[in-house]
Design a protein around this motif. Structure first.
Motif, mmCIF file in Angstrom:
data_model
loop_
_atom_site.group_PDB
_atom_site.id
_atom_site.type_symbol
_atom_site.label_atom_id
_atom_site.label_comp_id
_atom_site.label_asym_id
_atom_site.label_seq_id
_atom_site.Cartn_x
_atom_site.Cartn_y
_atom_site.Cartn_z
ATOM 1 N N PRO A 181 12.701 -23.551 -27.119
ATOM 2 C CA PRO A 181 13.551 -22.343 -27.033
ATOM 3 C C PRO A 181 14.324 -22.278 -25.714
ATOM 4 O O PRO A 181 13.829 -22.649 -24.650
ATOM 5 C CB PRO A 181 12.548 -21.201 -27.148
ATOM 6 C CG PRO A 181 11.248 -21.773 -26.703
ATOM 7 C CD PRO A 181 11.265 -23.204 -27.114
ATOM 8 N N VAL A 182 15.574 -21.794 -25.828
ATOM 9 C CA VAL A 182 16.424 -21.546 -24.645
ATOM 10 C C VAL A 182 16.987 -20.124 -24.764
ATOM 11 O O VAL A 182 17.246 -19.632 -25.855
ATOM 12 C CB VAL A 182 17.568 -22.574 -24.552
ATOM 13 C CG1 VAL A 182 17.026 -23.965 -24.263
ATOM 14 C CG2 VAL A 182 18.402 -22.594 -25.823
ATOM 15 N N ARG A 183 17.166 -19.481 -23.589
ATOM 16 C CA ARG A 183 17.689 -18.109 -23.563
ATOM 17 C C ARG A 183 19.088 -18.114 -22.969
ATOM 18 O O ARG A 183 19.352 -18.741 -21.952
ATOM 19 C CB ARG A 183 16.769 -17.208 -22.736
ATOM 20 C CG ARG A 183 17.183 -15.740 -22.747
ATOM 21 C CD ARG A 183 16.189 -14.832 -22.050
ATOM 22 N NE ARG A 183 16.040 -15.213 -20.654
ATOM 23 C CZ ARG A 183 14.907 -15.637 -20.116
ATOM 24 N NH1 ARG A 183 13.825 -15.754 -20.859
ATOM 25 N NH2 ARG A 183 14.835 -15.961 -18.824
ATOM 26 N N LEU A 184 19.986 -17.366 -23.631
ATOM 27 C CA LEU A 184 21.357 -17.229 -23.150
ATOM 28 C C LEU A 184 21.440 -16.072 -22.156
ATOM 29 O O LEU A 184 20.508 -15.245 -22.057
ATOM 30 C CB LEU A 184 22.288 -16.969 -24.337
ATOM 31 C CG LEU A 184 22.295 -18.041 -25.448
ATOM 32 C CD1 LEU A 184 23.334 -17.677 -26.504
ATOM 33 C CD2 LEU A 184 22.564 -19.422 -24.888
ATOM 34 N N PRO A 185 22.528 -15.967 -21.407
ATOM 35 C CA PRO A 185 22.670 -14.844 -20.463
ATOM 36 C C PRO A 185 22.570 -13.468 -21.142
ATOM 37 O O PRO A 185 22.195 -12.490 -20.496
ATOM 38 C CB PRO A 185 24.063 -15.066 -19.873
ATOM 39 C CG PRO A 185 24.283 -16.535 -19.992
ATOM 40 C CD PRO A 185 23.625 -16.938 -21.269
ATOM 41 N N CYS A 186 22.859 -13.401 -22.436
ATOM 42 C CA CYS A 186 22.751 -12.132 -23.162
ATOM 43 C C CYS A 186 21.337 -11.854 -23.638
ATOM 44 O O CYS A 186 21.109 -10.883 -24.382
ATOM 45 C CB CYS A 186 23.716 -12.125 -24.345
ATOM 46 S SG CYS A 186 23.425 -13.478 -25.520
ATOM 47 N N HIS A 222 19.454 -13.443 -25.770
ATOM 48 C CA HIS A 222 19.091 -13.945 -27.094
ATOM 49 C C HIS A 222 18.538 -15.367 -26.966
ATOM 50 O O HIS A 222 19.009 -16.158 -26.146
ATOM 51 C CB HIS A 222 20.290 -13.921 -28.041
ATOM 52 C CG HIS A 222 20.714 -12.536 -28.389
ATOM 53 N ND1 HIS A 222 21.952 -12.013 -28.053
ATOM 54 C CD2 HIS A 222 20.058 -11.555 -29.054
ATOM 55 C CE1 HIS A 222 22.052 -10.766 -28.501
ATOM 56 N NE2 HIS A 222 20.907 -10.462 -29.109
ATOM 57 N N ILE A 223 17.538 -15.657 -27.793
ATOM 58 C CA ILE A 223 16.817 -16.937 -27.703
ATOM 59 C C ILE A 223 17.027 -17.721 -28.998
ATOM 60 O O ILE A 223 16.954 -17.161 -30.094
ATOM 61 C CB ILE A 223 15.317 -16.694 -27.452
ATOM 62 C CG1 ILE A 223 15.126 -15.907 -26.142
ATOM 63 C CG2 ILE A 223 14.555 -18.015 -27.400
ATOM 64 C CD1 ILE A 223 13.685 -15.526 -25.858
ATOM 65 N N PHE A 224 17.247 -19.027 -28.827
ATOM 66 C CA PHE A 224 17.497 -19.907 -29.975
ATOM 67 C C PHE A 224 16.825 -21.262 -29.714
ATOM 68 O O PHE A 224 16.439 -21.571 -28.584
ATOM 69 C CB PHE A 224 18.998 -20.139 -30.179
ATOM 70 C CG PHE A 224 19.802 -18.878 -30.286
ATOM 71 C CD1 PHE A 224 19.954 -18.231 -31.508
ATOM 72 C CD2 PHE A 224 20.410 -18.328 -29.155
ATOM 73 C CE1 PHE A 224 20.691 -17.058 -31.610
ATOM 74 C CE2 PHE A 224 21.143 -17.162 -29.255
ATOM 75 C CZ PHE A 224 21.292 -16.529 -30.477
ATOM 76 N N CYS A 225 16.706 -22.039 -30.769
ATOM 77 C CA CYS A 225 16.300 -23.441 -30.586
ATOM 78 C C CYS A 225 17.398 -24.150 -29.803
ATOM 79 O O CYS A 225 18.592 -23.904 -30.003
ATOM 80 C CB CYS A 225 16.123 -24.142 -31.933
ATOM 81 S SG CYS A 225 14.874 -23.445 -33.015
ATOM 82 N N LYS A 226 17.009 -25.023 -28.899
ATOM 83 C CA LYS A 226 17.999 -25.719 -28.091
ATOM 84 C C LYS A 226 18.973 -26.518 -28.959
ATOM 85 O O LYS A 226 20.187 -26.482 -28.763
ATOM 86 C CB LYS A 226 17.299 -26.651 -27.109
ATOM 87 C CG LYS A 226 18.257 -27.403 -26.199
ATOM 88 C CD LYS A 226 17.510 -28.269 -25.201
ATOM 89 C CE LYS A 226 18.497 -28.996 -24.293
ATOM 90 N NZ LYS A 226 17.805 -29.853 -23.298
ATOM 91 N N LYS A 227 18.447 -27.230 -29.951
ATOM 92 C CA LYS A 227 19.296 -28.049 -30.811
ATOM 93 C C LYS A 227 20.252 -27.182 -31.613
ATOM 94 O O LYS A 227 21.441 -27.518 -31.781
ATOM 95 C CB LYS A 227 18.414 -28.881 -31.750
ATOM 96 C CG LYS A 227 19.151 -29.896 -32.581
ATOM 97 C CD LYS A 227 18.177 -30.748 -33.386
ATOM 98 C CE LYS A 227 18.901 -31.797 -34.201
ATOM 99 N NZ LYS A 227 17.941 -32.629 -34.978
ATOM 100 N N CYS A 228 19.777 -26.036 -32.087
ATOM 101 C CA CYS A 228 20.615 -25.163 -32.919
ATOM 102 C C CYS A 228 21.765 -24.555 -32.102
ATOM 103 O O CYS A 228 22.917 -24.536 -32.558
ATOM 104 C CB CYS A 228 19.768 -24.040 -33.520
ATOM 105 S SG CYS A 228 18.536 -24.609 -34.704
#
Length: 226
Positions: free
Chosen positions: A13-18, A20-26
Protein backbone atom coordinates in the motif's frame (compact mmCIF):
# COMPACT_ATOMS: atom_id res chain seq x y z
CA UNK A 1 -7.87 -2.76 3.70
CA UNK A 2 -9.31 -2.78 0.16
CA UNK A 3 -7.93 -0.96 -2.86
CA UNK A 4 -10.41 1.34 -4.59
CA UNK A 5 -8.95 0.52 -8.00
CA UNK A 6 -8.76 -3.30 -8.02
CA UNK A 7 -11.21 -3.82 -5.10
CA UNK A 8 -8.85 -6.43 -3.64
CA UNK A 9 -6.79 -6.52 -0.45
CA UNK A 10 -4.08 -3.88 -0.51
CA UNK A 11 -0.71 -5.07 -1.78
CA UNK A 12 2.32 -2.88 -1.02
CA UNK A 13 0.00 0.00 0.00
CA UNK A 14 0.99 3.61 -0.77
CA UNK A 15 -0.69 6.81 0.45
CA UNK A 16 -1.23 9.89 -1.71
CA UNK A 17 -1.03 13.47 -0.38
CA UNK A 18 -4.85 13.43 -0.21
CA UNK A 19 -4.60 10.51 2.30
CA UNK A 20 -6.20 7.92 0.00
CA UNK A 21 -4.43 4.55 -0.04
CA UNK A 22 -4.04 2.20 -3.00
CA UNK A 23 -1.96 -0.75 -4.12
CA UNK A 24 1.31 0.56 -5.50
CA UNK A 25 0.88 -1.31 -8.80
CA UNK A 26 -2.71 -0.13 -9.23
CA UNK A 27 -2.02 3.57 -8.61
CA UNK A 28 1.03 3.61 -10.88
CA UNK A 29 -1.04 2.11 -13.69
CA UNK A 30 -3.74 4.73 -13.02
CA UNK A 31 -1.33 7.66 -12.98
CA UNK A 32 0.14 6.53 -16.30
CA UNK A 33 -3.21 7.53 -17.85
CA UNK A 34 -4.15 10.55 -15.72
CA UNK A 35 -2.44 12.53 -12.97
CA UNK A 36 -5.31 12.67 -10.46
CA UNK A 37 -6.47 10.65 -7.45
CA UNK A 38 -9.02 7.96 -8.41
CA UNK A 39 -11.22 8.96 -5.43
CA UNK A 40 -11.11 12.75 -5.01
CA UNK A 41 -9.64 13.71 -8.43
CA UNK A 42 -6.98 15.94 -6.87
CA UNK A 43 -3.78 16.33 -8.80
CA UNK A 44 -1.10 13.81 -7.78
CA UNK A 45 2.66 13.81 -8.18
CA UNK A 46 4.44 10.48 -8.03
CA UNK A 47 7.18 11.89 -5.81
CA UNK A 48 4.61 12.66 -3.11
CA UNK A 49 3.47 9.03 -2.71
CA UNK A 50 4.43 7.34 0.61
CA UNK A 51 4.73 3.61 1.37
CA UNK A 52 2.54 2.59 4.32
CA UNK A 53 4.67 -0.21 5.76
CA UNK A 54 2.82 -0.35 9.08
CA UNK A 55 -0.46 -0.98 7.28
CA UNK A 56 1.26 -3.55 5.12
CA UNK A 57 2.41 -5.48 8.23
CA UNK A 58 -1.05 -5.22 9.76
CA UNK A 59 -2.65 -6.64 6.62
CA UNK A 60 0.00 -9.37 6.51
CA UNK A 61 -1.02 -10.57 10.01
CA UNK A 62 -4.70 -10.98 9.10
CA UNK A 63 -5.86 -14.60 9.31
CA UNK A 64 -7.31 -15.78 6.04
CA UNK A 65 -8.51 -19.07 4.63
CA UNK A 66 -6.65 -20.90 1.91
CA UNK A 67 -7.90 -19.98 -1.55
CA UNK A 68 -8.59 -23.69 -2.06
CA UNK A 69 -11.07 -23.78 0.83
CA UNK A 70 -13.94 -24.64 -1.49
CA UNK A 71 -11.92 -27.57 -2.86
CA UNK A 72 -11.54 -28.98 0.67
CA UNK A 73 -8.54 -27.23 2.25
CA UNK A 74 -9.26 -26.20 5.87
CA UNK A 75 -6.00 -24.34 6.56
CA UNK A 76 -6.18 -20.78 7.96
CA UNK A 77 -2.97 -18.75 8.02
CA UNK A 78 -1.74 -15.13 8.02
CA UNK A 79 -2.18 -13.40 4.71
CA UNK A 80 1.58 -12.89 4.42
CA UNK A 81 2.08 -16.67 4.58
CA UNK A 82 -0.74 -17.67 2.26
CA UNK A 83 1.50 -17.83 -0.82
CA UNK A 84 3.93 -20.10 1.00
CA UNK A 85 1.03 -22.37 1.95
CA UNK A 86 -0.18 -22.49 -1.65
CA UNK A 87 3.21 -23.85 -2.68
CA UNK A 88 2.54 -26.97 -0.57
CA UNK A 89 -1.28 -27.09 -0.42
CA UNK A 90 -2.45 -30.58 -1.51
CA UNK A 91 -5.59 -29.01 -3.06
CA UNK A 92 -3.69 -26.57 -5.28
CA UNK A 93 -4.32 -27.35 -8.94
CA UNK A 94 -1.17 -28.35 -10.76
CA UNK A 95 -0.51 -28.79 -14.45
CA UNK A 96 0.64 -32.23 -15.55
CA UNK A 97 4.39 -32.03 -16.32
CA UNK A 98 4.14 -34.44 -19.26
CA UNK A 99 4.39 -32.83 -22.66
CA UNK A 100 1.10 -32.83 -24.51
CA UNK A 101 -1.10 -33.31 -21.41
CA UNK A 102 -3.39 -30.38 -20.57
CA UNK A 103 -4.88 -31.85 -17.37
CA UNK A 104 -4.81 -29.87 -14.12
CA UNK A 105 -5.10 -32.01 -10.98
CA UNK A 106 -4.72 -31.33 -7.23
CA UNK A 107 -1.15 -31.57 -5.98
CA UNK A 108 -2.08 -34.51 -3.75
CA UNK A 109 -3.28 -36.56 -6.73
CA UNK A 110 -0.51 -35.51 -9.12
CA UNK A 111 1.74 -38.50 -8.43
CA UNK A 112 -1.04 -40.97 -9.22
CA UNK A 113 -1.98 -39.01 -12.33
CA UNK A 114 1.58 -39.10 -13.60
CA UNK A 115 1.67 -42.89 -13.32
CA UNK A 116 -1.45 -43.29 -15.47
CA UNK A 117 -1.07 -40.24 -17.70
CA UNK A 118 -1.30 -41.26 -21.38
CA UNK A 119 1.36 -38.64 -22.14
CA UNK A 120 3.78 -40.03 -19.57
CA UNK A 121 7.52 -40.17 -19.98
CA UNK A 122 8.47 -42.44 -22.83
CA UNK A 123 10.80 -45.38 -22.30
CA UNK A 124 12.68 -47.82 -24.45
CA UNK A 125 11.11 -51.21 -25.13
CA UNK A 126 12.40 -53.66 -22.46
CA UNK A 127 12.53 -56.46 -25.06
CA UNK A 128 15.19 -54.59 -27.01
CA UNK A 129 13.40 -53.72 -30.26
CA UNK A 130 14.50 -50.07 -29.89
CA UNK A 131 11.00 -48.54 -29.90
CA UNK A 132 10.22 -45.57 -27.63
CA UNK A 133 6.89 -46.10 -25.87
CA UNK A 134 4.57 -44.25 -23.51
CA UNK A 135 2.60 -45.92 -20.69
CA UNK A 136 -0.43 -46.65 -22.87
CA UNK A 137 1.71 -47.95 -25.74
CA UNK A 138 3.77 -50.12 -23.38
CA UNK A 139 0.59 -51.84 -22.17
CA UNK A 140 -0.27 -53.14 -25.66
CA UNK A 141 3.20 -53.32 -27.19
CA UNK A 142 4.37 -56.75 -28.36
CA UNK A 143 7.41 -56.24 -30.52
CA UNK A 144 8.07 -59.99 -30.81
CA UNK A 145 4.76 -60.56 -32.58
CA UNK A 146 5.17 -57.43 -34.69
CA UNK A 147 8.69 -58.38 -35.75
CA UNK A 148 7.60 -61.94 -36.54
CA UNK A 149 4.75 -60.67 -38.71
CA UNK A 150 7.08 -58.19 -40.44
CA UNK A 151 9.61 -61.00 -41.06
CA UNK A 152 6.90 -63.25 -42.51
CA UNK A 153 5.75 -60.48 -44.83
CA UNK A 154 9.31 -59.84 -45.96
CA UNK A 155 9.86 -63.56 -46.62
CA UNK A 156 6.68 -63.68 -48.69
CA UNK A 157 7.81 -60.68 -50.74
CA UNK A 158 11.24 -62.25 -51.24
CA UNK A 159 9.66 -65.54 -52.36
CA UNK A 160 7.45 -63.68 -54.84
CA UNK A 161 10.46 -61.81 -56.23
CA UNK A 162 12.52 -65.01 -56.58
CA UNK A 163 9.70 -66.80 -58.40
CA UNK A 164 9.30 -63.82 -60.73
CA UNK A 165 13.02 -63.81 -61.47
CA UNK A 166 13.04 -67.56 -62.17
CA UNK A 167 10.10 -67.20 -64.54
CA UNK A 168 11.84 -64.36 -66.31
CA UNK A 169 15.07 -66.35 -66.60
CA UNK A 170 13.19 -69.28 -68.18
CA UNK A 171 11.62 -66.92 -70.72
CA UNK A 172 15.03 -65.43 -71.52
CA UNK A 173 16.50 -68.96 -71.89
CA UNK A 174 13.74 -70.03 -74.32
CA UNK A 175 14.19 -66.83 -76.32
CA UNK A 176 17.97 -67.37 -76.48
CA UNK A 177 17.49 -70.96 -77.73
CA UNK A 178 15.06 -69.78 -80.39
CA UNK A 179 17.47 -67.08 -81.56
CA UNK A 180 20.33 -69.62 -81.61
CA UNK A 181 18.33 -72.03 -83.81
CA UNK A 182 17.34 -69.23 -86.17
CA UNK A 183 20.97 -68.10 -86.43
CA UNK A 184 22.03 -71.68 -87.21
CA UNK A 185 19.38 -71.96 -89.95
CA UNK A 186 20.45 -68.60 -91.35
CA UNK A 187 24.08 -69.71 -91.37
CA UNK A 188 23.20 -72.89 -93.29
CA UNK A 189 21.20 -70.95 -95.82
CA UNK A 190 24.07 -68.49 -96.36
CA UNK A 191 26.55 -71.37 -96.90
CA UNK A 192 24.30 -72.87 -99.58
CA UNK A 193 24.03 -69.49 -101.30
CA UNK A 194 27.84 -69.08 -101.21
CA UNK A 195 28.31 -72.47 -102.84
CA UNK A 196 25.87 -71.65 -105.62
CA UNK A 197 27.39 -68.22 -106.23
CA UNK A 198 30.97 -69.56 -106.29
CA UNK A 199 30.18 -72.58 -108.59
CA UNK A 200 28.41 -70.63 -111.39
CA UNK A 201 31.35 -68.46 -112.69
CA UNK A 202 33.68 -71.46 -112.96
CA UNK A 203 31.32 -73.28 -115.40
CA UNK A 204 30.95 -70.20 -117.55
CA UNK A 205 34.71 -69.74 -117.60
CA UNK A 206 35.27 -73.30 -118.80
CA UNK A 207 32.63 -72.98 -121.57
CA UNK A 208 33.90 -69.68 -122.97
CA UNK A 209 37.34 -70.76 -124.29
CA UNK A 210 35.93 -73.77 -126.19
CA UNK A 211 33.32 -71.59 -127.84
CA UNK A 212 35.85 -68.99 -128.86
CA UNK A 213 38.24 -71.57 -130.30
CA UNK A 214 35.43 -73.12 -132.38
CA UNK A 215 34.49 -69.70 -133.70
CA UNK A 216 38.07 -68.99 -134.71
CA UNK A 217 38.42 -72.37 -136.47
CA UNK A 218 35.15 -71.84 -138.30
CA UNK A 219 36.28 -68.39 -139.38
CA UNK A 220 39.60 -69.71 -140.69
CA UNK A 221 37.92 -72.47 -142.73
CA UNK A 222 35.55 -69.98 -144.22
CA UNK A 223 38.34 -67.73 -145.34
CA UNK A 224 40.19 -70.65 -146.91
CA UNK A 225 37.11 -71.67 -148.86
CA UNK A 226 36.61 -68.21 -150.14
Amino acid sequence: FLCSVCHGVLKRPVRLPCSHIFCKKCILRWLARQKTCPCCRKEVKRKKMVHVNKLRRTIGRLEVKCKNAEAGCSVTCPLAHRRGHQDSCPFELMACPHEGCTARVPRGALAEHRQHCPHGAQERCPLGCGATLGPVERARHNCYRELREAWSQRQERSRTLVLGLLRRMREVHRTANLVRRQLAQLGGFLEEEDVMLVGAPQGEAEATPEGSMGAEMWGAQGQGTL
